[in-house]
Design a protein around this motif. Structure first.
Motif, PDB file in Angstrom:
ATOM      1  N   ASP A 123      -1.300   9.724  -1.659  1.00 42.63           N
ATOM      2  CA  ASP A 123      -0.439   8.643  -2.436  1.00 42.63           C
ATOM      3  C   ASP A 123       0.045   9.031  -3.469  1.00 42.63           C
ATOM      4  OD1 ASP A 123      -2.592   8.749  -4.282  1.00 42.63           O
ATOM      5  OD2 ASP A 123      -3.564   6.839  -3.570  1.00 42.63           O
ATOM      6  N   ASP A 156       0.874  -1.266  -0.045  1.00 44.64           N
ATOM      7  CA  ASP A 156      -0.209   0.062   0.007  1.00 44.64           C
ATOM      8  C   ASP A 156       0.971   1.185   0.213  1.00 44.64           C
ATOM      9  OD1 ASP A 156      -1.920   1.912   0.171  1.00 44.64           O
ATOM     10  OD2 ASP A 156      -2.720   1.061   2.374  1.00 44.64           O
ATOM     11  N   ASP A 157       0.655   2.209  -1.024  1.00 48.10           N
ATOM     12  CA  ASP A 157       1.610   3.480  -1.196  1.00 48.10           C
ATOM     13  C   ASP A 157       0.900   4.640  -0.307  1.00 48.10           C
ATOM     14  OD1 ASP A 157      -0.508   4.071  -2.922  1.00 48.10           O
ATOM     15  OD2 ASP A 157       1.088   4.515  -4.524  1.00 48.10           O
ATOM     16  N   ARG A 158      -0.097   4.232   0.367  1.00 45.02           N
ATOM     17  CA  ARG A 158      -0.928   5.578   1.068  1.00 45.02           C
ATOM     18  C   ARG A 158      -0.028   5.871   2.201  1.00 45.02           C
ATOM     19  NH1 ARG A 158      -7.318   3.998   0.017  1.00 45.02           N
ATOM     20  NH2 ARG A 158      -7.229   4.672  -1.893  1.00 45.02           N
TER      21      ARG A 158
END
Length: 137
Positions: free
Chosen positions: A108, A76-78
């Motif tokens: 993100d 997850d790039d958040r």
């Protein structure tokens, strides 16, 4: 290129927005030193677990009927940046179920955004557990 760690450093202020330090608030729940006294407290601590990358806590506080085998927060790039609790029903020491509607803010690769959820919680013994949610982007 080496893969960067998705487990951020423990913050000074609690990500849940309580105004307390992480150590005095959700950090106590994540470490097992305390249990969430309500469905809303559990939801706040789970948001904080996403913010600090604590997969073990997320799995531990997920109801066994709906819990996945594993999570991969590294995918997850958040980056979670804030939480607004919009509504809560039930979920106290007098209840065995509760719901919490909230909006979680993030950034993100596409920039800032938010996710709104209406989550369901169930108490098993002394433990509040996350069951499921309806998500609204």
């Amino acid at each position: 290129m080496p893969r960067r760690s998705r487990k951020p450093a423990r913050p000074a202020a609690c990500p849940c927005g309580s105004g307390e330090t992480y150590a005095a608030c959700c950090g106590r729940l994540h470490s097992g030193a305390a249990k969430a006294p309500s469905a809303e407290a559990l939801m706040r601590s789970r948001y904080s677990a996403f913010a600090v990358g604590d997969e073990a806590y997320l799995l531990r506080t997920w109801h066994p009927d709906t819990r996945p085998e594993r999570l991969d927060l590294a995918a997850d790039d958040r980056t979670w940046t804030g939480l607004d609790v919009l509504d809560a029903t039930g979920g106290t020491a007098l209840h065995t179920t509760g719901t919490v509607r909230f909006r979680a803010h993030y950034t993100d690769a596409d920039g800032p955004g938010s996710q709104t959820e209406h989550s369901t919680f169930r108490r098993l013994g002394a433990d509040w557990l996350y069951v499921d949610a309806l998500a609204f982007e």
